[in-house]
Scaffold this motif. Structure first.
Motif, PDB file in Angstrom:
ATOM      1  N   LEU A  87       0.720  -1.120   0.134  1.00  0.00           N
ATOM      2  CA  LEU A  87      -0.023  -0.143  -0.136  1.00  0.00           C
ATOM      3  C   LEU A  87       0.845   1.340  -0.045  1.00  0.00           C
ATOM      4  O   LEU A  87       0.467   2.149  -0.693  1.00  0.00           O
ATOM      5  CB  LEU A  87      -1.016   0.069   1.111  1.00  0.00           C
ATOM      6  CG  LEU A  87      -2.297  -0.884   1.024  1.00  0.00           C
ATOM      7  CD1 LEU A  87      -3.088  -0.484   2.067  1.00  0.00           C
ATOM      8  CD2 LEU A  87      -2.917  -0.757  -0.261  1.00  0.00           C
ATOM      9  N   PRO A  88       1.922   1.491   0.698  1.00  0.00           N
ATOM     10  CA  PRO A  88       2.718   2.755   0.694  1.00  0.00           C
ATOM     11  C   PRO A  88       3.316   2.752  -0.931  1.00  0.00           C
ATOM     12  O   PRO A  88       3.591   4.122  -1.403  1.00  0.00           O
ATOM     13  CB  PRO A  88       3.774   2.307   1.611  1.00  0.00           C
ATOM     14  CG  PRO A  88       3.264   1.349   2.506  1.00  0.00           C
ATOM     15  CD  PRO A  88       2.404   0.368   1.849  1.00  0.00           C
ATOM     16  N   THR A  89       3.495   1.868  -1.437  1.00  0.00           N
ATOM     17  CA  THR A  89       4.054   1.770  -2.934  1.00  0.00           C
ATOM     18  C   THR A  89       3.063   2.222  -3.789  1.00  0.00           C
ATOM     19  O   THR A  89       3.260   2.871  -4.692  1.00  0.00           O
ATOM     20  CB  THR A  89       4.465   0.208  -3.228  1.00  0.00           C
ATOM     21  OG1 THR A  89       5.463  -0.053  -2.296  1.00  0.00           O
ATOM     22  CG2 THR A  89       5.404   0.415  -4.599  1.00  0.00           C
ATOM     23  N   LEU A  90       2.026   1.737  -3.566  1.00  0.00           N
ATOM     24  CA  LEU A  90       0.803   2.327  -4.543  1.00  0.00           C
ATOM     25  C   LEU A  90       0.364   3.698  -4.190  1.00  0.00           C
ATOM     26  O   LEU A  90       0.370   4.339  -5.118  1.00  0.00           O
ATOM     27  CB  LEU A  90      -0.554   1.338  -3.977  1.00  0.00           C
ATOM     28  CG  LEU A  90      -1.917   1.797  -4.496  1.00  0.00           C
ATOM     29  CD1 LEU A  90      -1.822   1.467  -6.035  1.00  0.00           C
ATOM     30  CD2 LEU A  90      -3.223   0.974  -3.975  1.00  0.00           C
ATOM     31  N   ALA A  91       0.303   4.241  -3.007  1.00  0.00           N
ATOM     32  CA  ALA A  91       0.372   5.564  -2.521  1.00  0.00           C
ATOM     33  C   ALA A  91       1.342   6.354  -3.303  1.00  0.00           C
ATOM     34  O   ALA A  91       0.822   7.544  -3.694  1.00  0.00           O
ATOM     35  CB  ALA A  91       0.271   5.721  -1.039  1.00  0.00           C
ATOM     36  N   ALA A  92       2.658   5.834  -3.273  1.00  0.00           N
ATOM     37  CA  ALA A  92       3.644   6.817  -3.800  1.00  0.00           C
ATOM     38  C   ALA A  92       3.187   7.205  -5.334  1.00  0.00           C
ATOM     39  O   ALA A  92       3.831   8.221  -5.636  1.00  0.00           O
ATOM     40  CB  ALA A  92       4.888   5.860  -3.776  1.00  0.00           C
ATOM     41  N   ALA A  93       2.572   6.217  -6.031  1.00  0.00           N
ATOM     42  CA  ALA A  93       2.206   6.815  -7.372  1.00  0.00           C
ATOM     43  C   ALA A  93       1.221   7.740  -7.333  1.00  0.00           C
ATOM     44  O   ALA A  93       1.054   8.330  -8.598  1.00  0.00           O
ATOM     45  CB  ALA A  93       1.581   5.488  -8.206  1.00  0.00           C
ATOM     46  N   VAL A 143       5.633   8.864  -9.333  1.00  0.00           N
ATOM     47  CA  VAL A 143       7.037   8.312  -9.497  1.00  0.00           C
ATOM     48  C   VAL A 143       7.345   8.291 -11.068  1.00  0.00           C
ATOM     49  O   VAL A 143       6.604   7.856 -11.978  1.00  0.00           O
ATOM     50  CB  VAL A 143       6.881   6.770  -9.080  1.00  0.00           C
ATOM     51  CG1 VAL A 143       8.362   6.311  -9.029  1.00  0.00           C
ATOM     52  CG2 VAL A 143       6.408   6.711  -7.410  1.00  0.00           C
ATOM     53  N   GLU A 144       8.407   8.867 -11.273  1.00  0.00           N
ATOM     54  CA  GLU A 144       8.972   8.912 -12.713  1.00  0.00           C
ATOM     55  C   GLU A 144       9.287   7.574 -13.163  1.00  0.00           C
ATOM     56  O   GLU A 144       9.113   7.283 -14.417  1.00  0.00           O
ATOM     57  CB  GLU A 144      10.229   9.858 -12.715  1.00  0.00           C
ATOM     58  CG  GLU A 144      10.487  10.252 -14.351  1.00  0.00           C
ATOM     59  CD  GLU A 144      11.730  11.149 -14.369  1.00  0.00           C
ATOM     60  OE1 GLU A 144      11.624  12.223 -15.181  1.00  0.00           O
ATOM     61  OE2 GLU A 144      12.674  10.917 -13.598  1.00  0.00           O
ATOM     62  N   GLY A 145      10.103   6.760 -12.316  1.00  0.00           N
ATOM     63  CA  GLY A 145      10.540   5.520 -12.884  1.00  0.00           C
ATOM     64  C   GLY A 145      12.169   5.635 -13.073  1.00  0.00           C
ATOM     65  O   GLY A 145      12.817   6.307 -12.806  1.00  0.00           O
ATOM     66  N   PRO A 167       4.004  -0.165 -14.090  1.00  0.00           N
ATOM     67  CA  PRO A 167       3.277   0.512 -15.017  1.00  0.00           C
ATOM     68  C   PRO A 167       2.681   1.682 -14.609  1.00  0.00           C
ATOM     69  O   PRO A 167       2.105   2.349 -15.392  1.00  0.00           O
ATOM     70  CB  PRO A 167       2.225  -0.588 -15.173  1.00  0.00           C
ATOM     71  CG  PRO A 167       2.775  -1.826 -14.800  1.00  0.00           C
ATOM     72  CD  PRO A 167       3.564  -1.530 -13.608  1.00  0.00           C
ATOM     73  N   LEU A 168       2.674   2.320 -13.291  1.00  0.00           N
ATOM     74  CA  LEU A 168       2.006   3.238 -13.019  1.00  0.00           C
ATOM     75  C   LEU A 168       3.095   4.671 -12.946  1.00  0.00           C
ATOM     76  O   LEU A 168       2.654   5.731 -12.763  1.00  0.00           O
ATOM     77  CB  LEU A 168       1.636   3.225 -11.602  1.00  0.00           C
ATOM     78  CG  LEU A 168       0.477   2.128 -11.175  1.00  0.00           C
ATOM     79  CD1 LEU A 168       0.242   2.117  -9.610  1.00  0.00           C
ATOM     80  CD2 LEU A 168      -0.608   2.411 -12.034  1.00  0.00           C
ATOM     81  N   THR A 169       4.249   4.354 -13.372  1.00  0.00           N
ATOM     82  CA  THR A 169       5.375   5.372 -13.476  1.00  0.00           C
ATOM     83  C   THR A 169       5.364   5.650 -14.796  1.00  0.00           C
ATOM     84  O   THR A 169       4.651   5.253 -15.655  1.00  0.00           O
ATOM     85  CB  THR A 169       6.674   4.594 -13.182  1.00  0.00           C
ATOM     86  OG1 THR A 169       6.979   3.649 -14.171  1.00  0.00           O
ATOM     87  CG2 THR A 169       6.581   4.019 -11.853  1.00  0.00           C
TER      88      THR A 169
END
Length: 412
Positions: A87-93, A143-145, A167-169
């Motif tokens: 979830l923190p990773t999802l929120a970061a996007a 997140v740029e990636g 895929p969200l970057t």
């Protein structure tokens, strides 16, 4: 022939919830696991502003490719490692300030390698107390990636979290992995990402994820192979027979390979397209086995090892020391309490059966770990007088375990 319907996979349900939340459109998850971990994940999504509708047989999630619908949120991850890492990773996007905390048990579990990788990608992430542990705050701005290096030697969930983010970057991700444990769980992630429309490939120790997001879909959750291991082991130690539907040659989960360990020990195993059957033969042989890729089933094997005809040595499972508890020592201490000779090292455990000396019943210390309780429930099929200090901790992944396990034993 007893047939057991195992609840949905925790690992697959958690990944599916992330993918559904990130996808463009409404996703339906069929037969997801309903347990403390997955309910906590769904609750966390709701706190982040995602719409999650739940019925007994299906959950529906309105995806938001742009990220959380709220600008601020406090999310409590309970005991769930997937919740606390995904979830923190999802929120970061997305965009906003999101604080995450967890139970005392989950606070002890490491998060550092994932935090470092996210920071390397430009994510503003701050641990409030102990570095590399919950609680933490993400000040998200998308997140740029790009390229990042990750050590996934403690947990494959670190890599899964980054893969799901890819895929969200805006540029996609190129992840170089220096170490990896429980590799089959990563294969689950890759297969599920593709099912939701993502482009991802592996080039040796490098994983390349294209940008472009996810597409909503209807996704059926297969039964939990780790949970099935207790029922397969029960058949092996009692001379009974059990069939688990929904886990066959097409199953995603690597933990189904536990039946190959049982086969090596003397059980009869039959795997078809959509079911697996194990039949005990009345004999179990000792063996040495590497369980790095299926380490969640290490306690299952440790719990039945005393019934083997020779020593059972389980190697390359050092990562089990940083699960819900130190599972190597928890298994060793409980086996010793039952009168079994056990030795351990940094990443191995060796159990020596006691020959003609019968094991004595005792109270099993669970350390709040569902897998310790479910594993030693198998031992209890052959050793009278086994009890548990916290039998209810199975609600983490299988609230109805004791009832179903007792019903199976009665049918035998």
């Amino acid at each position: 022939m007893p047939v057991v319907d195992i609840p949905g996979s925790k690992s697959i349900t958690a990944r599916a919830l992330f993918l559904a939340a990130a996808a463009d459109g409404v996703t339906t998850l069929v037969r997801p696991l309903s347990s403390d971990d997955t309910e906590g994940f769904a609750e966390g999504l709701a706190r982040l502003g995602y719409r999650v509708g739940r019925s007994p047989d299906a959950w529906r999630i309105d995806g938001r490719p742009e990220g959380p619908a709220v600008g601020e949120a406090d999310v409590y991850c309970r005991d769930g490692a997937t919740t606390a890492r995904f979830l923190p990773t999802l929120a970061a996007a997305g965009h906003g300030t999101f604080r995450f905390d967890a139970s005392a048990q989950m606070r002890r579990r490491p998060l550092g390698p994932l935090s470092r990788a996210l920071r390397d990608l430009g994510v503003d992430l701050r641990h409030e107390q102990a570095e590399g542990h919950h609680p933490l705050t993400v000040a998200a701005s998308g997140v740029e990636g790009g390229e990042v290096t990750l050590d996934a030697g403690q947990s494959s969930q670190y890599l899964t979290a980054l893969l799901l983010l890819g895929p969200l970057t805006s540029k996609g991700l190129r992840i170089t992995v220096t170490d990896l444990v429980s590799a089959p769980y990563v294969e689950i992630t890759l297969a599920m990402m593709r099912a939701f429309g993502a482009e991802v490939r592996r080039e040796g120790n490098v994983f390349v994820v294209a940008p472009g997001g996810y597409r909503a879909t209807t996704y059926a959750i297969e039964p939990d192979a780790s949970t099935a291991s207790y029922f397969f082991a029960a058949a092996a130690v009692t001379g009974g027979e059990v069939t688990v539907r929904g886990l066959g040659t097409e199953a995603l989960q690597g933990d189904l390979a536990f039946v190959d360990v049982l086969r090596r020990m003397g059980a009869e195993v039959s795997t078809g397209p959509d079911a697996t059957t194990v039949r005990g033969t009345g004999a179990l042989h000792g063996l040495t086995v590497t369980m790095r890729d299926i380490s969640d089933t290490m306690p299952t094997l440790a719990a039945i090892a005393p019934f083997a005809s020779g020593p059972v040595r389980i190697e390359d499972v050092g990562n089990t020391r940083v699960k819900e508890c130190d599972r190597l020592e928890a298994c060793a201490e409980n086996l010793r309490r039952l009168g079994v000779k056990v030795s351990t090292g940094p990443d191995w455990i060796e159990i020596t059966p006691g020959g003609r000396t019968p094991m004595a019943g005792a109270e099993i210390t669970s350390y709040g770990d569902h897998r310790i309780v479910m594993s030693f429930a198998v031992t209890g099929l052959r050793v009278p007088g086994i009890s548990f200090d916290d039998p209810g901790c199975v609600r983490k992944t299988y609230p109805g375990f004791h009832e179903e396990f007792g019903a199976l034993n009665a049918r035998w």
